[in-house]
Design a protein around this motif. Structure first.
Motif, PDB file in Angstrom:
ATOM      1  N   TYR B  35       0.845  -1.187   0.000  1.00 41.55           N
ATOM      2  CA  TYR B  35       0.000   0.000   0.000  1.00 41.55           C
ATOM      3  C   TYR B  35       0.881   1.238   0.000  1.00 41.55           C
ATOM      4  O   TYR B  35       1.997   1.212   0.495  1.00 41.55           O
ATOM      5  CB  TYR B  35      -0.864   0.071   1.269  1.00 41.55           C
ATOM      6  CG  TYR B  35      -1.919  -1.001   1.394  1.00 41.55           C
ATOM      7  CD1 TYR B  35      -1.635  -2.223   2.011  1.00 41.55           C
ATOM      8  CD2 TYR B  35      -3.219  -0.784   0.939  1.00 41.55           C
ATOM      9  CE1 TYR B  35      -2.609  -3.190   2.154  1.00 41.55           C
ATOM     10  CE2 TYR B  35      -4.203  -1.757   1.083  1.00 41.55           C
ATOM     11  CZ  TYR B  35      -3.882  -2.952   1.685  1.00 41.55           C
ATOM     12  OH  TYR B  35      -4.842  -3.916   1.831  1.00 41.55           O
ATOM     13  N   GLN B  37       0.408   5.364   1.315  1.00 43.55           N
ATOM     14  CA  GLN B  37      -0.460   6.219   2.113  1.00 43.55           C
ATOM     15  C   GLN B  37      -0.094   7.666   1.879  1.00 43.55           C
ATOM     16  O   GLN B  37       1.051   8.065   2.122  1.00 43.55           O
ATOM     17  CB  GLN B  37      -0.386   5.883   3.600  1.00 43.55           C
ATOM     18  CG  GLN B  37      -1.424   6.624   4.432  1.00 43.55           C
ATOM     19  CD  GLN B  37      -1.476   6.154   5.868  1.00 43.55           C
ATOM     20  OE1 GLN B  37      -0.458   5.829   6.470  1.00 43.55           O
ATOM     21  NE2 GLN B  37      -2.680   6.101   6.439  1.00 43.55           N
ATOM     22  N   GLY B  40      -5.020  12.781   2.267  1.00 41.78           N
ATOM     23  CA  GLY B  40      -6.185  12.998   1.425  1.00 41.78           C
ATOM     24  C   GLY B  40      -6.619  11.786   0.628  1.00 41.78           C
ATOM     25  O   GLY B  40      -7.717  11.774   0.071  1.00 41.78           O
ATOM     26  N   HIS B  41      -5.749  10.768   0.573  1.00 42.21           N
ATOM     27  CA  HIS B  41      -6.092   9.564  -0.187  1.00 42.21           C
ATOM     28  C   HIS B  41      -6.184   8.329   0.686  1.00 42.21           C
ATOM     29  O   HIS B  41      -6.702   7.307   0.268  1.00 42.21           O
ATOM     30  CB  HIS B  41      -5.067   9.314  -1.289  1.00 42.21           C
ATOM     31  CG  HIS B  41      -5.110  10.319  -2.391  1.00 42.21           C
ATOM     32  ND1 HIS B  41      -6.081  10.299  -3.380  1.00 42.21           N
ATOM     33  CD2 HIS B  41      -4.330  11.383  -2.655  1.00 42.21           C
ATOM     34  CE1 HIS B  41      -5.870  11.318  -4.204  1.00 42.21           C
ATOM     35  NE2 HIS B  41      -4.828  11.984  -3.794  1.00 42.21           N
ATOM     36  N   GLY B  42      -5.663   8.394   1.854  1.00 39.70           N
ATOM     37  CA  GLY B  42      -5.663   7.219   2.700  1.00 39.70           C
ATOM     38  C   GLY B  42      -4.736   6.146   2.156  1.00 39.70           C
ATOM     39  O   GLY B  42      -3.799   6.420   1.400  1.00 39.70           O
ATOM     40  N   LEU B  43      -5.011   4.914   2.530  1.00 38.54           N
ATOM     41  CA  LEU B  43      -4.224   3.769   2.081  1.00 38.54           C
ATOM     42  C   LEU B  43      -4.765   3.263   0.747  1.00 38.54           C
ATOM     43  O   LEU B  43      -5.946   2.975   0.621  1.00 38.54           O
ATOM     44  CB  LEU B  43      -4.310   2.638   3.107  1.00 38.54           C
ATOM     45  CG  LEU B  43      -3.414   2.746   4.334  1.00 38.54           C
ATOM     46  CD1 LEU B  43      -3.933   1.852   5.444  1.00 38.54           C
ATOM     47  CD2 LEU B  43      -1.987   2.368   3.976  1.00 38.54           C
ATOM     48  N   LEU B  45      -4.087   0.394  -2.392  1.00 38.45           N
ATOM     49  CA  LEU B  45      -3.406  -0.846  -2.733  1.00 38.45           C
ATOM     50  C   LEU B  45      -2.664  -0.703  -4.053  1.00 38.45           C
ATOM     51  O   LEU B  45      -3.233  -0.277  -5.056  1.00 38.45           O
ATOM     52  CB  LEU B  45      -4.429  -1.985  -2.809  1.00 38.45           C
ATOM     53  CG  LEU B  45      -3.887  -3.375  -3.111  1.00 38.45           C
ATOM     54  CD1 LEU B  45      -2.982  -3.852  -1.969  1.00 38.45           C
ATOM     55  CD2 LEU B  45      -5.033  -4.355  -3.323  1.00 38.45           C
ATOM     56  N   PHE B  90       3.501   0.865   2.887  1.00 38.57           N
ATOM     57  CA  PHE B  90       3.291  -0.179   3.886  1.00 38.57           C
ATOM     58  C   PHE B  90       3.134  -1.527   3.202  1.00 38.57           C
ATOM     59  O   PHE B  90       2.404  -1.661   2.215  1.00 38.57           O
ATOM     60  CB  PHE B  90       2.020   0.088   4.710  1.00 38.57           C
ATOM     61  CG  PHE B  90       2.143   1.217   5.673  1.00 38.57           C
ATOM     62  CD1 PHE B  90       1.583   2.452   5.391  1.00 38.57           C
ATOM     63  CD2 PHE B  90       2.814   1.054   6.884  1.00 38.57           C
ATOM     64  CE1 PHE B  90       1.690   3.498   6.291  1.00 38.57           C
ATOM     65  CE2 PHE B  90       2.926   2.090   7.786  1.00 38.57           C
ATOM     66  CZ  PHE B  90       2.364   3.318   7.478  1.00 38.57           C
TER      67      PHE B  90
END
Lengths: 111, 112
Positions: B35, B37, B40-43, B45, B90
């Protein structure tokens, strides 16, 4: 439209209060729902998972799921300063392998 | 028991360079994920793998290459780094038949 939506916050609550975090999702076929906690500069850690409509309690945490309304929430009772973090909602479609995350809600628990 | 390790933890590179981020697990979880991060977009994939030699694209695979020759390793390569790939990366694992994902400590990558 984002598939998993959360209010970015920050959500501020006083110590000892109940914190309520909300999440909506767009895929009606979603089957599994998760709440992750992420402290600043750290990796996400799973705190709750829920699969059926209703409430699921684990200590001070309660996850609530309403599939008809496509809504999942997390309640934190007796909030502590150590609960201050970003809470990520994640949704897994039925039979799928790919978790979709919301952008997270920042929670601040104030003394 | 380290679980999931990522290396390097911090990396600064220049536009156009090739960069490889490593992910290693001491468990034998079937699934591994990468992922990124961003604010504004988060996690999001990038790629995932169901087993050795089986990989599939996620939401944002462009500009990235993965391989998985061994169950325990899942390297992510940026073939020609761009500034837009500045992010925190991550790695995560999951046991087949369960839903719980475990995350590594992350790699902070800066592309100048």
């Amino acid at each position: 439209q984002k598939e998993v939506e959360q209010n970015s916050g920050p959500l501020s609550v006083p110590e000892g209060a109940i914190a309520s975090l909300n999440c909506t999702y767009s895929d009606r076929g979603s089957q599994s729902f998760f709440w992750y906690r992420q402290y600043s500069g750290k990796s996400p850690e799973l705190i709750m998972s829920i699969y059926s409509n209703g409430d699921k309690e684990d200590g001070r945490f309660t996850a609530q799921l309403n599939k008809a309304s496509q809504y999942v929430s997390l309640l934190i009772r007796d909030s502590q300063p150590s609960d201050s973090a970003t809470y990520l909602c994640a949704v897994l479609p039925g039979g799928g392998n790919k978790l979709t995350f919301g952008t997270g809600t920042q929670l601040k628990v104030e003394l | 028991d380290a679980g999931i390790t990522q290396s390097p933890r911090y990396k600064i590179t220049e536009t156009g360079r090739q960069v490889t981020l490593m992910c290693h697990q001491t468990w034998s979880h079937s699934y591994m994920f990468w992922y990124r991060q961003d604010l504004g977009h988060g996690l999001r994939l990038i790629y995932y793998s169901a087993a050795a030699d089986i990989t599939d694209k996620g939401e944002v695979p462009d500009g990235y290459v993965v391989s998985r020759s061994k169950t325990e390793n899942f390297p992510l390569t940026l073939e020609s780094a761009t500034r837009s790939q500045t992010s925190v990366y991550f790695c995560a694992t999951r046991v087949q038949g369960t839903d719980t994902q475990y995350f590594g400590p992350g790699t902070r990558l800066t592309v100048l």
